[in-house]
Design an enzyme around this catalytic site. Structure first.
Site, PDB file in Angstrom:
ATOM      1  N   HIS A 245       0.710  -0.924   0.005  1.00  0.00           N
ATOM      2  CA  HIS A 245       0.066   0.092   0.053  1.00  0.00           C
ATOM      3  C   HIS A 245       0.692   1.243   0.147  1.00  0.00           C
ATOM      4  CE1 HIS A 245      -3.142   2.799   1.307  1.00  0.00           C
ATOM      5  NE2 HIS A 245      -3.858   1.935   1.066  1.00  0.00           N
ATOM      6  N   HIS A 288       0.515   0.725  11.449  1.00  0.00           N
ATOM      7  CA  HIS A 288       2.108   1.120  11.578  1.00  0.00           C
ATOM      8  C   HIS A 288       1.916   2.395  12.883  1.00  0.00           C
ATOM      9  CE1 HIS A 288      -0.420   4.181   9.180  1.00  0.00           C
ATOM     10  NE2 HIS A 288       0.621   5.060   9.266  1.00  0.00           N
TER      11      HIS A 288
END
Length: 369
Positions: A245, A288
């Site tokens: 991504h 993340h």
């Protein structure tokens, strides 16, 4: 007005020459006035690593104009040292009548979420609606009226440097935000001898003087130190990849540099309707921890959306974050066919290398996150 130092490189020089009816130096002495909830010092703010979600902000019960309606959400740095960044929410219910404002502490990037803004600057008018943004450089005087009688939205205040277009790098010659889509005002002056309040924010403090005539008496101007508006629908997205991504930096509209090592005082990004043809990966952004804060705000959303228009989420520096368990389950169960984000949904993001601290009046949201 000089927006940069006299001796900077020609490519970086920003200045505007204004031809006006009367000099602005003819004004009464300044006096200090209350700063309200627009703050530029963050010693008493919270540096908690907790994630925050805010519901759409309510409108004030009392009449407040655009400047009076500011409420600082988070910030870091010092306007006196010309280093730092702050995020504000505004909710206004009154016009600025015979009143002008100048922020010498930093550039303002204004993002309306509800209600149009008619911004009169010394250089002319900008009509800015939800889905558009306005950039008001430091030191430019302006006044705001509300065509829809009330308005709310978000503002990024950049203390160091100015907002600028990011380099395209490997993206190439086209795409992202293009210079031709930014619109500057046309000179529009009034020759009116009526007392005007002039409020200046400098060094985090607010100061007021009185001018015997309108400050909007510029009959012509030239230069590149100007307010602008930009329609976020003009942004050209780049998103197609064959695995993993892409980082949200690929959606940066404007940026403000902190150093020359890729750390930015601010990146302003837009998430608009677009195709997402990513393959061999989980479609939503992976979980993340980011070496920057992330402030996300919903500008437009379909009725019944989980995140209604006006919702805010804030992720502090290097705090773990990602999609919800519900969104994860939906993504895993979805087909491999390319999907397209709805044009009825629009999000924006302020990202900053500064570890912004959240102001005390949002403590309840912090504790409940």
């Amino acid at each position: 007005i000089n927006g940069t130092g006299f001796t900077v490189r020609r490519s970086e020089n920003q200045r505007v020459w204004m031809y006006r009816l009367r000099p602005q130096i003819a004004q009464a002495p300044y006096r200090s006035v209350p700063e309200g909830m627009w703050r530029s010092r963050f010693d008493d703010a919270s540096g908690s690593p907790a994630l925050i979600r805010l519901d759409p902000q309510p409108y004030p019960a009392a009449h407040r104009d655009f400047v009076e309606g500011f409420s600082t959400f988070a910030g870091a740095g010092s306007p006196e040292l010309r280093t730092g960044f702050a995020i504000h929410l505004y909710a206004a219910t009154a016009d600025m009548v015979d009143k002008a404002f100048s922020n010498t502490d930093g550039d303002l990037l204004v993002v309306p979420q509800e209600g149009r803004l008619l911004i009169r600057t010394e250089l002319g008018y900008l009509a800015v609606a939800p889905g558009e943004i306005a950039i008001l450089p430091r030191g430019i005087r302006f006044s705001v009226t509300l065509p829809d009688r009330r308005a709310r939205g978000f503002v990024g205040e950049l203390y160091n440097g100015h907002y600028q277009l990011p380099e395209r790098g490997l993206v190439g010659a086209n795409g992202l935000a293009d210079e031709r889509h930014f619109k500057a005002p046309v000179a529009s002056y009034e020759d009116r001898a009526a007392a005007h309040a002039i409020v200046v924010k400098q060094g985090g403090g607010f100061w007021q003087t009185t001018s015997a005539h309108s400050p909007f008496d510029v009959v012509g101007w030239h230069g590149n130190y100007s307010p602008f508006k930009y329609d976020l629908m003009d942004f050209a997205c780049h998103w197609a990849v064959n695995w993993d991504h892409p980082d949200p930096s690929i959606l940066t509209v404007l940026t403000g540099a902190h150093d020359d090592h890729g750390n930015n005082a601010v990146d302003f990004a837009v998430f608009r309707g677009r195709w997402d043809p990513t393959e061999h990966t989980l479609r939503p952004p992976f979980f993340h921890r980011n070496a920057a804060i992330e402030f996300n705000a919903v500008i437009k959303a379909p009725k019944g959306n989980k995140y209604p228009a006006g919702t805010v989420t804030f992720t502090p520096f290097l705090s773990p974050h990602g999609i919800s368990a519900e969104a994860y389950a939906e993504a895993v169960a979805s087909s491999e066919a390319p999907s397209r984000g709805s044009d009825d949904e629009l999000w924006i993001q302020f990202e900053s290398t500064y570890a912004l601290k959240v102001m005390p009046w949002f403590a309840d949201a912090l504790q409940g996150s």
